[in-house]
Design a protein around this motif. Structure first.
Motif, short mmCIF file in Angstrom:
data_model
loop_
_atom_site.label_atom_id
_atom_site.label_comp_id
_atom_site.label_asym_id
_atom_site.label_seq_id
_atom_site.Cartn_x
_atom_site.Cartn_y
_atom_site.Cartn_z
N ARG B 71 -30.59 28.70 23.41
CA ARG B 71 -31.74 28.80 22.50
C ARG B 71 -33.00 28.31 23.21
O ARG B 71 -32.93 27.71 24.27
CB ARG B 71 -31.51 27.93 21.24
CG ARG B 71 -30.19 28.21 20.55
CD ARG B 71 -30.18 29.62 19.98
NE ARG B 71 -28.95 29.90 19.26
CZ ARG B 71 -28.91 30.14 17.96
NH1 ARG B 71 -30.01 30.11 17.24
NH2 ARG B 71 -27.76 30.42 17.37
N GLY B 72 -34.09 28.51 22.58
CA GLY B 72 -35.34 28.02 23.15
C GLY B 72 -36.28 29.16 23.49
O GLY B 72 -35.89 30.17 24.02
N LYS B 73 -37.54 28.98 23.12
CA LYS B 73 -38.54 30.02 23.37
C LYS B 73 -38.72 30.28 24.85
O LYS B 73 -38.57 29.39 25.68
CB LYS B 73 -39.89 29.57 22.79
CG LYS B 73 -40.17 30.12 21.39
CD LYS B 73 -41.67 30.05 21.10
CE LYS B 73 -41.91 29.43 19.74
NZ LYS B 73 -42.97 28.48 19.64
N ARG B 74 -39.06 31.50 25.15
CA ARG B 74 -39.38 31.84 26.53
C ARG B 74 -40.62 31.05 26.96
O ARG B 74 -41.62 31.02 26.26
CB ARG B 74 -39.66 33.34 26.64
CG ARG B 74 -40.20 33.71 28.01
CD ARG B 74 -40.37 35.20 28.22
NE ARG B 74 -40.91 35.45 29.54
CZ ARG B 74 -40.16 35.66 30.63
NH1 ARG B 74 -38.85 35.69 30.50
NH2 ARG B 74 -40.72 35.85 31.81
N ASN B 76 -40.54 27.81 27.53
CA ASN B 76 -40.22 26.39 27.33
C ASN B 76 -39.52 25.87 28.59
O ASN B 76 -38.50 26.41 29.00
CB ASN B 76 -39.30 26.25 26.11
CG ASN B 76 -38.83 24.80 25.92
OD1 ASN B 76 -38.31 24.19 26.86
ND2 ASN B 76 -39.02 24.28 24.74
N ALA B 79 -35.78 24.95 28.23
CA ALA B 79 -34.95 26.13 27.98
C ALA B 79 -34.83 26.98 29.24
O ALA B 79 -33.76 27.52 29.56
CB ALA B 79 -35.54 26.96 26.85
N ARG B 83 -31.45 28.03 31.09
CA ARG B 83 -31.07 29.42 31.32
C ARG B 83 -30.65 29.64 32.78
O ARG B 83 -29.65 30.32 33.05
CB ARG B 83 -32.22 30.35 30.93
CG ARG B 83 -32.15 30.79 29.46
CD ARG B 83 -33.17 31.85 29.14
NE ARG B 83 -34.41 31.27 28.67
CZ ARG B 83 -34.65 30.96 27.39
NH1 ARG B 83 -33.73 31.15 26.47
NH2 ARG B 83 -35.80 30.43 27.03
N GLU B 139 -39.27 33.16 34.71
CA GLU B 139 -39.55 32.34 33.54
C GLU B 139 -39.85 30.90 33.94
O GLU B 139 -40.69 30.23 33.34
CB GLU B 139 -38.37 32.39 32.56
CG GLU B 139 -38.71 31.73 31.22
CD GLU B 139 -37.49 31.51 30.34
OE1 GLU B 139 -36.40 31.98 30.70
OE2 GLU B 139 -37.64 30.82 29.31
#
Lengths: 198, 198
Positions: B71-74, B76, B79, B83, B139
């Motif tokens: 989970r977690g906004k792109r 962040n 996160a 990832r 990211e």
DNA sequence: ACCCTTAGTGGACACTGTCCACATTAGCTC
DNA sequence: GAGCTAATGTGGACAGTGTCCACTAAGGGT
């Protein structure tokens, strides 16, 4: 004779990798009937295992040869760095110049496993790739380049990075990239390792 | 039928690696005579090549499956880090849980080379391990974790480190180490990579 | 002189990838 | 519908491989 078969197997491995070290061909080279090999090896796999350790030894020898060419007192930070770099370079160069032997060195059949022969678990008497790497890292600690707290186990990520580069660029998905790109990737890995020491 | 042979080949590869995907056995599973395969594949190598890409696709699928669980906004930072970690973990887990398929994914025969099919040189349409890694690194730059100046080409050392770890601990010299040690080595590699981002 | 271990030979078997000629069958054209 | 064509599967064969078995020298110790 046993030595002759191994030598023949090494030659086969040099030009064709582990798959090419076929028992009957080795006996043909030596000039003897296929079954004669079974007086000296239980299996084709036992012959292959011997060829594998021979290949691994050649890798170690080339690494030490390159290593002795680096001048500079032990403990000198710059020399220590260059020695680590020489280890990685020799590894990658061997993989590129002798792809067959490189692949063979890591293709030890399951049955005749590495045991402690190649010093995988301890850099014992004979010079071994992992042993050389460990010595270089110890020197880097001694030279004050590498934080002693980060020393423990760091040989594995470093070995992995170099080995993975060799594998991916040699027989892996990157093998068809142009030569310049391959050298660039190798250089990227070496500087990546060097940067992560600080 | 072509699909059936490939499926049979995948099953053989799963339990025995690339060497186990033998043409006659695949036809036996499908329930057909050996030569029938030659209506659908020029070589045994062509069949093997299809099995290899299937294995590579399964690796990519598992990576994306694990990835979507994070989970977690792109953008962040935390996160993004997780990832990247998930990508490495999925890679290593696949190598450990499916050693046969993992070995097969990287055993593409020389003839039917990777071309651009697996996106080795570009993370094209289909989801591919390298493409996923590149996206994660992009990211990390976007999140301000990774310095943009260090971004260029850094996917190769990172991929190499993870791949090398999988290789050395799976079929390489470290394969006989106790399980706890293997997990430790894997963890060492992942933190090594994570540390080198700063 | 005997025997027994060692090293090599000859022949066979099962298995593999692969080539060739043949049979079947589906689909199309006349 | 009859007949041609392309695709698909079959049967038989060949070379090459690892490996097993019985056999034959040769050499050394008692």
């Amino acid at each position: 004779m046993r030595a002759g078969l191994i030598a023949a197997g090494v030659e086969l491995a040099r030009s064709g990798g582990p798959e090419a070290v076929v028992l009957r061909e080795a006996t043909r080279i030596v000039g003897v009937v296929p079954n004669a090999a079974y007086r000296h090896f239980a299996d084709r796999d036992e012959l292959l295992a011997e060829v594998c350790t021979a290949a691994m030894n050649e890798l170690a020898d080339r690494m030490t040869a390159d290593l002795t060419r680096i001048r500079g007192k032990r403990g000198n930070p710059d020399a220590a760095r260059r020695r680590l770099g020489a280890i990685g370079s020799a590894y990658l160069r061997f993989a590129q110049e002798e792809p067959g032997l490189f692949a063979t060195a890591f293709a030890v059949p399951r049955r005749h496993s590495y045991a402690d022969r190649d010093g995988a678990t301890d850099g014992s008497i004979r010079s071994t790739p992992l042993g050389l790497l460990r010595a270089a890292l110890d020197e880097l600690v001694e030279a004050g380049v590498l934080d002693p707290q980060r020393r423990d186990g760091i040989e594995y990520p470093i070995w992995s990075a170099v080995h993975g580069t060799a594998e991916l660029t040699g027989q892996g998905p990157l093998r068809d990239a142009p030569d310049a790109e391959l050298r660039r990737i190798e250089a990227l890995t070496l500087t990546f390792i060097s940067n992560s020491l600080t």
